[in-house]
Write a protein that holds these residues in place. Structure first.
Motif, short mmCIF file in Angstrom:
data_model
loop_
_atom_site.label_atom_id
_atom_site.label_comp_id
_atom_site.label_asym_id
_atom_site.label_seq_id
_atom_site.Cartn_x
_atom_site.Cartn_y
_atom_site.Cartn_z
N GLN A 45 -10.19 -6.58 -4.47
CA GLN A 45 -9.58 -5.32 -4.02
C GLN A 45 -10.54 -4.14 -4.19
OE1 GLN A 45 -6.91 -5.03 -2.36
NE2 GLN A 45 -5.26 -6.31 -3.12
N LEU A 46 -11.44 -4.25 -5.16
CA LEU A 46 -12.37 -3.15 -5.47
C LEU A 46 -13.77 -3.40 -4.91
CD1 LEU A 46 -11.18 -2.58 -9.13
CD2 LEU A 46 -10.72 -1.10 -7.16
N THR A 101 0.51 5.73 -5.16
CA THR A 101 -0.72 6.43 -4.83
C THR A 101 -1.92 5.80 -5.53
OG1 THR A 101 -0.23 8.05 -6.54
CG2 THR A 101 0.37 8.63 -4.28
N LEU A 102 -1.66 4.89 -6.47
CA LEU A 102 -2.75 4.09 -7.03
C LEU A 102 -3.11 3.01 -6.01
CD1 LEU A 102 -1.37 3.58 -10.66
CD2 LEU A 102 -3.22 5.11 -9.95
N THR A 103 -4.38 2.71 -5.90
CA THR A 103 -4.80 1.68 -4.97
C THR A 103 -4.35 0.31 -5.49
OG1 THR A 103 -6.93 1.20 -6.02
CG2 THR A 103 -6.88 3.02 -4.40
N PRO A 104 -4.25 -0.68 -4.60
CA PRO A 104 -3.96 -2.02 -5.08
C PRO A 104 -4.96 -2.49 -6.15
CG PRO A 104 -3.59 -1.94 -2.73
CD PRO A 104 -4.23 -0.62 -3.13
N GLU A 149 2.35 7.95 -10.73
CA GLU A 149 1.29 7.06 -11.22
C GLU A 149 1.55 6.65 -12.67
OE1 GLU A 149 -2.29 8.57 -8.28
OE2 GLU A 149 -1.97 9.60 -10.19
N GLU A 156 -6.59 -0.62 -8.35
CA GLU A 156 -6.27 0.06 -9.62
C GLU A 156 -5.05 -0.56 -10.28
OE1 GLU A 156 -7.95 4.57 -8.70
OE2 GLU A 156 -5.96 3.99 -7.93
N ARG A 157 -4.06 -0.89 -9.47
CA ARG A 157 -2.85 -1.52 -10.02
C ARG A 157 -3.16 -2.91 -10.57
NH1 ARG A 157 1.04 -0.95 -5.14
NH2 ARG A 157 -0.83 -0.31 -4.01
N LYS A 199 0.80 -1.22 0.00
CA LYS A 199 0.00 0.00 0.00
C LYS A 199 0.83 1.28 0.00
CE LYS A 199 -4.02 -2.21 2.06
NZ LYS A 199 -3.67 -3.49 1.52
#
Length: 188
Positions: A75-76, A42-45, A134, A47-48, A38
């Motif tokens: 994750q989402l 700055t992208l969330t897990p 990012e 999003e990655r 984490k």
């Protein structure tokens, strides 16, 4: 059938990691850093994971696209519709921010060739709110997943057909990350 003898019951890259633990260790650390930790982006897990899913789908790597899609779903918050749009390459219809759409467009360019990424692509991502970090992370994830996809498919690893297998893998990886041992899939 795999091109080399691989341990039974482990699909995709997991069979390759069981086959060669010495190479598995740094690759697991890489994917842990790129997708799960984490404090590295700055992208969330989630999003990655979507970037990894999209790149893998563009590379037609069934195992990686389906696995990382399942991880992204967990994750989402269970957003299967979003993941399905990514797996069907319907990025423009997906409920994503303009920033994520721009980062996925960059990932698609990297998937073709790193030299396909243009200043206009970067400017567009920045105008959509992406930071330099990012953009860096999107390019690195896409490049790394081109390698992972070619590793998995280049040795003809086994990709299960059962969606429940991917859900189980997705749940485990979303919760535990990439540094734990995989579970064995009973049959293929």
């Amino acid at each position: 059938m795999p091109h080399i003898p691989l341990p039974e019951g482990y699909p995709g890259i997991r069979s390759l990691f069981m086959y060669s633990p010495v190479t598995a260790e740094p690759l697991n650390h890489l994917v842990q850093t790129l997708l799960h930790d984490k404090n590295t982006s700055t992208l969330t897990p989630g999003e990655r994971e979507l970037i990894a899913t999209y790149t893998s789908r563009l590379n037609e790597c069934k195992y990686c696209a389906t696995t990382h899609g399942a991880i992204a779903k967990f994750q989402l918050g269970g957003n299967a519709g979003l993941v399905n749009n990514i797996l069907q390459l319907n990025v423009q219809e997906a409920e994503l921010s303009d920033k994520m759409k721009a980062l996925l467009a960059i990932a698609a360019k990297v998937q073709q060739s790193g030299k396909n990424v243009t200043k206009a692509d970067i400017d567009h991502a920045k105008q959509a709110g992406a930071t330099d970090k990012e953009i860096h992370d999107a390019v690195l994830i896409a490049a790394a997943f081109c390698m992972f996809n070619r590793y998995v498919d280049g040795l003809a690893t086994w990709a299960p057909d059962d969606p429940a297998v991917y859900d189980a893998i997705g749940k485990q990886r979303a919760e535990e990350g990439y540094m734990t041992k995989p579970f064995v899939v009973s049959s293929h």
